[in-house]
Design a protein around this motif. Structure first.
Motif, short mmCIF file in Angstrom:
data_model
loop_
_atom_site.label_atom_id
_atom_site.label_comp_id
_atom_site.label_asym_id
_atom_site.label_seq_id
_atom_site.Cartn_x
_atom_site.Cartn_y
_atom_site.Cartn_z
N ALA A 221 19.62 7.07 19.80
CA ALA A 221 19.92 8.33 20.49
C ALA A 221 20.60 9.24 19.48
N VAL A 222 20.38 10.54 19.61
CA VAL A 222 20.93 11.51 18.65
C VAL A 222 21.75 12.55 19.41
N ILE A 236 24.07 9.60 15.06
CA ILE A 236 22.92 8.79 15.47
C ILE A 236 23.45 7.47 16.02
N PHE A 237 23.12 7.18 17.27
CA PHE A 237 23.58 5.95 17.90
C PHE A 237 22.48 4.89 17.88
N LYS A 244 21.99 -0.37 12.33
CA LYS A 244 22.70 0.66 11.57
C LYS A 244 22.31 0.59 10.09
N GLY A 245 22.29 -0.61 9.53
CA GLY A 245 21.91 -0.77 8.13
C GLY A 245 20.48 -0.36 7.87
N ILE A 246 19.59 -0.64 8.82
CA ILE A 246 18.18 -0.27 8.65
C ILE A 246 18.03 1.25 8.66
N ILE A 247 18.73 1.92 9.57
CA ILE A 247 18.65 3.38 9.65
C ILE A 247 19.16 4.02 8.34
N ALA A 281 26.34 5.33 14.26
CA ALA A 281 27.34 4.56 14.99
C ALA A 281 26.66 3.57 15.93
N VAL A 282 27.35 2.48 16.21
CA VAL A 282 26.82 1.46 17.12
C VAL A 282 27.40 1.68 18.52
N LYS A 283 26.50 1.81 19.48
CA LYS A 283 26.89 1.86 20.91
C LYS A 283 26.12 0.72 21.58
N LYS A 284 26.77 -0.42 21.65
CA LYS A 284 26.10 -1.67 21.99
C LYS A 284 25.31 -1.59 23.30
#
Length: 300
Positions: A221-222, A236-237, A244-247, A281-284
């Motif tokens: 999500a952006v 960017i969530f 996150k590392g892949i993005i 950012a991570v939003k689990k």
């Protein structure tokens, strides 16, 4: 029932005798070309387009205006069985689009099996059936496809190619006949009711959809966190730390490429150079949580 197969089918008539304004919602399964059609009708890239299904997440208005007549086209997510809160929100957008519309366009393409076409429940509203991508089907096969349709289920049937433009210009005169009389709801130069922030978010998401494969694009999500002069802060969530590392990519190269490509579309939209600060950012498991889906703007 009139089926305008020929580009010369419609005779010219004065369809602009009265001011007409109304809403037309375009619905259909993923990847049948809904966004391509609305962009062509409006004459601008209102909806992002990628090769991946389920690109459209929101209901998006594209506004056509001519001679004091106005049609607000509503692009919608593809119809499918939802599996999480994000997908439920997408299907909810379709329902509200049908409720708001004066006319429904049900869009299929050359691959659609006629027996699978389901006429939506529209409370008696007119329904146009549009068969898209006729440039990819032989004329005999197209005629057979049309012969197999229950024509009484639809007010009009249009075979078109939204990508090439075949027959598209013939849709609006028929739609205007079904629009209520009334003054335009938006100024003549408006192409959408969405703010700049929405399109900035969509342009970034479009590049992510094109750049990454498998599940990554659908987990993203952006959000524009801040806009001030030429500076745009974007977050960017993703759902998991590994994503996150892949993005970001090695040395940040992947993310830099996404931002660079998105910036071109954003600068064209707003007409000036911009500087973009981007975070991941991570939003689990955000797609599974209704409140998170709402906060990210997918329930309206």
């Amino acid at each position: 029932m009139q089926i305008p197969l020929s580009l010369d089918f419609i005779t010219k008539r004065d369809i602009f005798a009265y001011m007409r304004t109304g809403y037309v919602s375009i619905i259909g399964e993923p990847n049948v070309g809904k966004s391509t059609l609305i962009n062509r009708l409006v004459g601008s890239n209102i909806s992002i387009i990628t090769r991946k299904p389920q690109t459209t997440r929101n209901k998006i208005a594209g506004i056509w205006t001519e001679k004091d007549n106005q049609i607000i086209f509503m692009d919608t997510p593809g119809q499918f069985k939802p599996g999480n809160e994000m997908e439920k929100a997408m299907q909810y957008q379709i329902k509200t689009a049908i409720d708001d519309a004066d006319v429904i366009i049900l869009m299929v393409d050359h691959r659609t099996h006629i027996e699978t076409i389901e006429v939506p429940s529209t409370s008696g509203k007119p329904v146009f059936l549009i068969i898209n991508k006729i440039d990819l089907i032989a004329e005999n096969d197209l005629n057979k496809m049309i012969d197999d349709i229950d024509i009484h289920s639809f007010d009009k049937i249009f075979p078109i190619s939204a990508l090439i433009g075949d027959n598209v210009e013939k849709i609006i005169p028929f739609l205007l006949e079904y629009m209520p009389e009334g003054h335009p709801l938006y100024p003549e130069d408006y192409l959408s009711d969405r703010p700049e922030r929405f399109f900035i978010e969509e342009f970034v998401r479009e590049r992510i959809l094109e750049e990454y494969s498998q599940e990554i694009p659908y987990s993203v999500a952006v959000k524009v966190e801040n806009m001030e002069d030429n500076k745009i802060d974007i977050k960017i969530f993703v759902e998991r730390e590994s994503q996150k590392g892949i993005i970001i990519g090695k040395g940040g190269k992947k993310l830099k490429k996404v931002v660079s490509e998105a910036r071109k579309s954003i600068e064209e939209l707003i007409g000036r150079k911009v500087y973009m600060n981007t975070w991941v950012a991570v939003k689990k498991n955000w797609r599974k949580v209704k409140e998170e889906v709402k906060r990210l703007g997918y329930y309206e």
